[in-house]
Design a protein around this motif. Structure first.
Motif, PDB file in Angstrom:
ATOM      1  N   HIS A 117       0.723  -1.176   0.004  1.00  0.00           N
ATOM      2  CA  HIS A 117      -0.089  -0.028   0.166  1.00  0.00           C
ATOM      3  C   HIS A 117       0.792   1.199   0.125  1.00  0.00           C
ATOM      4  CE1 HIS A 117      -3.566   2.397   0.372  1.00  0.00           C
ATOM      5  NE2 HIS A 117      -3.340   2.831   1.699  1.00  0.00           N
ATOM      6  N   LEU A 118       0.963   1.856  -1.182  1.00  0.00           N
ATOM      7  CA  LEU A 118       1.851   3.026  -1.263  1.00  0.00           C
ATOM      8  C   LEU A 118       1.096   4.180  -1.381  1.00  0.00           C
ATOM      9  CD1 LEU A 118       3.574   0.469  -2.479  1.00  0.00           C
ATOM     10  CD2 LEU A 118       5.154   2.033  -3.098  1.00  0.00           C
ATOM     11  N   ASP A 119       0.580   4.846  -0.360  1.00  0.00           N
ATOM     12  CA  ASP A 119      -0.126   6.025  -0.157  1.00  0.00           C
ATOM     13  C   ASP A 119       0.740   7.073  -0.068  1.00  0.00           C
ATOM     14  OD1 ASP A 119       0.392   5.830   2.425  1.00  0.00           O
ATOM     15  OD2 ASP A 119      -1.198   5.462   3.258  1.00  0.00           O
ATOM     16  N   PRO A 120       0.323   8.448  -0.047  1.00  0.00           N
ATOM     17  CA  PRO A 120       1.017   9.485  -0.043  1.00  0.00           C
ATOM     18  C   PRO A 120       2.064   9.605   1.132  1.00  0.00           C
ATOM     19  CG  PRO A 120      -1.110  10.379  -0.852  1.00  0.00           C
ATOM     20  CD  PRO A 120      -1.179   8.858  -0.391  1.00  0.00           C
ATOM     21  N   GLU A 121       1.432   9.067   2.310  1.00  0.00           N
ATOM     22  CA  GLU A 121       2.781   8.975   3.565  1.00  0.00           C
ATOM     23  C   GLU A 121       3.776   8.180   3.308  1.00  0.00           C
ATOM     24  OE1 GLU A 121       4.514   9.879   6.809  1.00  0.00           O
ATOM     25  OE2 GLU A 121       2.938  11.113   5.857  1.00  0.00           O
ATOM     26  N   THR A 122       3.236   7.040   2.632  1.00  0.00           N
ATOM     27  CA  THR A 122       4.173   6.000   2.374  1.00  0.00           C
ATOM     28  C   THR A 122       5.158   6.399   1.549  1.00  0.00           C
ATOM     29  OG1 THR A 122       2.545   4.273   2.960  1.00  0.00           O
ATOM     30  CG2 THR A 122       4.702   3.516   1.616  1.00  0.00           C
ATOM     31  N   ILE A 123       4.840   7.161   0.421  1.00  0.00           N
ATOM     32  CA  ILE A 123       5.740   7.501  -0.633  1.00  0.00           C
ATOM     33  C   ILE A 123       6.762   8.610  -0.112  1.00  0.00           C
ATOM     34  CG2 ILE A 123       5.663   8.799  -2.820  1.00  0.00           C
ATOM     35  CD1 ILE A 123       3.383   7.019  -3.623  1.00  0.00           C
ATOM     36  N   LYS A 124       6.054   9.614   0.660  1.00  0.00           N
ATOM     37  CA  LYS A 124       6.970  10.771   1.499  1.00  0.00           C
ATOM     38  C   LYS A 124       8.182  10.025   2.297  1.00  0.00           C
ATOM     39  CE  LYS A 124       6.411  14.145   4.902  1.00  0.00           C
ATOM     40  NZ  LYS A 124       7.030  13.392   5.924  1.00  0.00           N
ATOM     41  N   GLN A 125       7.710   8.881   3.090  1.00  0.00           N
ATOM     42  CA  GLN A 125       8.834   8.306   3.926  1.00  0.00           C
ATOM     43  C   GLN A 125       9.784   7.558   2.865  1.00  0.00           C
ATOM     44  OE1 GLN A 125       7.064   5.797   6.842  1.00  0.00           O
ATOM     45  NE2 GLN A 125       5.403   7.377   7.431  1.00  0.00           N
ATOM     46  N   LEU A 126       9.378   7.007   1.934  1.00  0.00           N
ATOM     47  CA  LEU A 126      10.217   6.424   0.928  1.00  0.00           C
ATOM     48  C   LEU A 126      11.239   7.202   0.341  1.00  0.00           C
ATOM     49  CD1 LEU A 126       7.935   3.996  -1.205  1.00  0.00           C
ATOM     50  CD2 LEU A 126       9.614   3.009   0.708  1.00  0.00           C
ATOM     51  N   GLN A 127      10.781   8.539   0.009  1.00  0.00           N
ATOM     52  CA  GLN A 127      11.452   9.371  -0.658  1.00  0.00           C
ATOM     53  C   GLN A 127      12.498   9.853   0.405  1.00  0.00           C
ATOM     54  OE1 GLN A 127      11.193  13.232  -0.147  1.00  0.00           O
ATOM     55  NE2 GLN A 127      12.640  13.881  -1.593  1.00  0.00           N
ATOM     56  N   GLU A 128      12.223  10.196   1.638  1.00  0.00           N
ATOM     57  CA  GLU A 128      13.034  10.307   2.698  1.00  0.00           C
ATOM     58  C   GLU A 128      14.164   9.677   3.189  1.00  0.00           C
ATOM     59  OE1 GLU A 128      10.290  11.369   6.022  1.00  0.00           O
ATOM     60  OE2 GLU A 128       9.722  13.351   5.230  1.00  0.00           O
ATOM     61  N   ASN A 129      13.654   8.388   2.802  1.00  0.00           N
ATOM     62  CA  ASN A 129      14.905   7.336   2.999  1.00  0.00           C
ATOM     63  C   ASN A 129      15.658   7.225   1.892  1.00  0.00           C
ATOM     64  OD1 ASN A 129      13.681   6.677   5.521  1.00  0.00           O
ATOM     65  ND2 ASN A 129      12.548   4.957   4.731  1.00  0.00           N
ATOM     66  N   GLY A 130      15.568   7.864   0.586  1.00  0.00           N
ATOM     67  CA  GLY A 130      16.534   7.745  -0.507  1.00  0.00           C
ATOM     68  C   GLY A 130      15.916   6.868  -1.572  1.00  0.00           C
ATOM     69  N   VAL A 131      14.695   6.394  -1.420  1.00  0.00           N
ATOM     70  CA  VAL A 131      14.221   5.577  -2.505  1.00  0.00           C
ATOM     71  C   VAL A 131      13.873   6.406  -3.900  1.00  0.00           C
ATOM     72  CG1 VAL A 131      12.234   4.151  -3.278  1.00  0.00           C
ATOM     73  CG2 VAL A 131      13.243   3.658  -1.059  1.00  0.00           C
ATOM     74  N   ARG A 132      14.482   5.760  -5.095  1.00  0.00           N
ATOM     75  CA  ARG A 132      14.393   6.728  -6.192  1.00  0.00           C
ATOM     76  C   ARG A 132      13.434   5.965  -7.162  1.00  0.00           C
ATOM     77  NH1 ARG A 132      18.946   7.478  -9.244  1.00  0.00           N
ATOM     78  NH2 ARG A 132      19.927   5.789  -8.447  1.00  0.00           N
ATOM     79  N   LEU A 133      13.048   4.657  -6.732  1.00  0.00           N
ATOM     80  CA  LEU A 133      12.301   3.832  -7.783  1.00  0.00           C
ATOM     81  C   LEU A 133      11.397   2.727  -6.957  1.00  0.00           C
ATOM     82  CD1 LEU A 133      11.934   2.788 -11.059  1.00  0.00           C
ATOM     83  CD2 LEU A 133      13.502   1.058 -10.499  1.00  0.00           C
ATOM     84  N   ILE A 134      10.262   2.675  -7.688  1.00  0.00           N
ATOM     85  CA  ILE A 134       9.275   1.828  -7.131  1.00  0.00           C
ATOM     86  C   ILE A 134       9.093   0.910  -8.280  1.00  0.00           C
ATOM     87  CG2 ILE A 134       6.846   1.503  -6.397  1.00  0.00           C
ATOM     88  CD1 ILE A 134       6.879   4.215  -5.400  1.00  0.00           C
ATOM     89  N   ALA A 135       9.215  -0.529  -8.208  1.00  0.00           N
ATOM     90  CA  ALA A 135       9.395  -1.429  -9.012  1.00  0.00           C
ATOM     91  C   ALA A 135       8.138  -2.222  -8.801  1.00  0.00           C
ATOM     92  CB  ALA A 135      10.469  -2.078  -9.500  1.00  0.00           C
ATOM     93  N   LEU A 136       6.996  -2.225  -9.634  1.00  0.00           N
ATOM     94  CA  LEU A 136       6.053  -3.099  -9.259  1.00  0.00           C
ATOM     95  C   LEU A 136       6.094  -4.541 -10.250  1.00  0.00           C
ATOM     96  CD1 LEU A 136       3.155  -0.507 -10.057  1.00  0.00           C
ATOM     97  CD2 LEU A 136       3.115  -2.011  -7.878  1.00  0.00           C
ATOM     98  N   ARG A 137       5.975  -5.442  -9.218  1.00  0.00           N
ATOM     99  CA  ARG A 137       6.031  -6.868 -10.231  1.00  0.00           C
ATOM    100  C   ARG A 137       4.585  -7.420 -10.575  1.00  0.00           C
ATOM    101  NH1 ARG A 137       7.817  -7.740  -4.724  1.00  0.00           N
ATOM    102  NH2 ARG A 137       6.699  -9.448  -3.694  1.00  0.00           N
ATOM    103  N   CYS A 138       3.658  -6.450 -11.217  1.00  0.00           N
ATOM    104  CA  CYS A 138       2.295  -6.642 -11.534  1.00  0.00           C
ATOM    105  C   CYS A 138       2.102  -5.686 -12.498  1.00  0.00           C
ATOM    106  CB  CYS A 138       1.587  -6.754 -10.263  1.00  0.00           C
ATOM    107  SG  CYS A 138       1.382  -5.330  -9.188  1.00  0.00           S
ATOM    108  N   ALA A 139       0.807  -5.866 -12.959  1.00  0.00           N
ATOM    109  CA  ALA A 139       0.270  -4.885 -14.198  1.00  0.00           C
ATOM    110  C   ALA A 139      -0.308  -3.791 -13.476  1.00  0.00           C
ATOM    111  CB  ALA A 139      -0.501  -5.731 -15.247  1.00  0.00           C
ATOM    112  N   GLY A 140      -1.160  -4.086 -12.405  1.00  0.00           N
ATOM    113  CA  GLY A 140      -2.059  -3.083 -11.927  1.00  0.00           C
ATOM    114  C   GLY A 140      -1.234  -2.174 -10.878  1.00  0.00           C
TER     115      GLY A 140
END
Length: 332
Positions: free
Chosen positions: A54-77
């Protein structure tokens, strides 16, 4: 590149490591990714996620703060990722747009045949030594009217299979396929489809337009005894209304490979647990309901395609190549 792989199972490890060939440092976590587990992403450039992360705005904000630059979905949806938030935080999102669409289409047909011929009930009877045919009467697919909601890659293959059974195939999709029309598929309005079809197959993604697409209003319009098959996304059906339609007998059969609240159930062994979800417990009690736990994609061919495309997406990002499978906000 260092990648945190969330919601990972044994098969994820097997196939991803096989196709990775030590190009990336893959670290596997059993945990799902959400705002409570983002600490696990600290020190990683990318996260690899699946349908129930579940990558909602808060999760994505925290990922960015942690240095994550890419979200790779291993699915189509990608309905579980807030794409505008990812773009705002300059995090790229990639997916696997097609992985053996035949696998999902064939699984939908398997659900139809199992329900129409009561194979799941016969299997359990035989194991108990009961060889009676009482109450196992089924129905032919030949000359039945099958309605297909969504004629993308999976829906198109499903249409062709049902034509092979000798069915009349109706379809609803904002973008009609001339190729399918030439093969005998008839496009119509959604309302016409639900009123005429003996079997309705949901092969559409979850969008604001398809959320609870099948609700009480639609169940009131279907023919008594209609079969509904959902291999798309769970929330396309309003579960509480489906249960009411099953109780009244209006909905004759329900086959589901997805479920509205599946994130707390699917891909887990809960056989020794008390399941708190009242709706799934009610559905399980109906003899004309068949549920599988999001396994439509689960073939060797599909797992190989998912792994190969995911690794390619990671490598393309790391090496600065064009991201062929990037997910972006549609510009009007």
């Amino acid at each position: 590149m260092k990648v945190a792989v969330f919601s990972s199972k044994s098969y994820d490890r097997e196939y991803l490591e096989r196709f990775n060939n030590e190009r990336h440092e893959l670290v596997f976590f059993d945990a799902t990714l959400n705002s409570h587990t983002t600490s696990l992403s600290l020190g990683y450039e990318a996260v690899c996620v699946f349908v129930n992360d579940h990558l909602d705005p808060e999760t994505i904000k925290q990922l960015q703060e942690n240095g994550v630059r890419l979200i790779a979905l291993r699915c189509a949806g990608f309905n579980n990722v807030d794409i505008p938030s990812a773009e705002e935080k300059e995090i790229k999102v990639v997916r696997v747009p097609a992985y053996s669409p035949h696998a999902v289409a064939e699984h939908a047909v398997a659900l139809i045949l199992s329900l129409s011929r009561k194979i799941h009930k016969a299997y359990n009877r035989i194991r108990e030594g009961n060889f009676s045919l009482e109450k196992l009467v089924g129905f032919n697919l030949f000359e039945k009217t099958v309605g297909v909601v969504g004629t993308g890659q999976i829906g198109a293959i499903f249409c062709e299979i049902m034509l092979g059974f000798g069915c009349r195939v109706l379809a609803y999709d904002p973008r009609e396929s001339d190729a399918l029309k030439q093969k005998g598929v008839e496009y119509c309005t959604f309302d016409e489809l639900v009123r005429q079809a003996d079997i309705i197959s949901l092969n559409c993604p979850l969008t604001p337009e398809t959320y609870h697409l099948l609700d009480k209003n639609v169940f009131d319009k279907i023919k008594k005894g209609t079969m509904i098959i959902n291999t798309g996304r769970g929330a396309v059906i309003k579960t509480s209304d489906a249960i009411d339609a099953l109780r009244s007998g209006k909905l004759g059969y329900l086959g589901m490979d997805v479920y509205e609240q599946e994130e707390n159930l699917f891909f887990r062994d809960l056989s020794e647990s008390i399941i708190p979800d009242e709706q799934i417990l009610q559905l399980i009690t109906f003899p004309n309901v068949l549920i599988t736990s999001h396994q439509g994609f689960f073939t060797h061919e599909a797992l190989e395609e998912i792994a190969a495309t995911t690794i390619k997406n990671l490598s393309d990002f790391e090496e600065g190549r064009t991201l062929e499978n990037e997910v972006r906000i549609k510009k009007s």
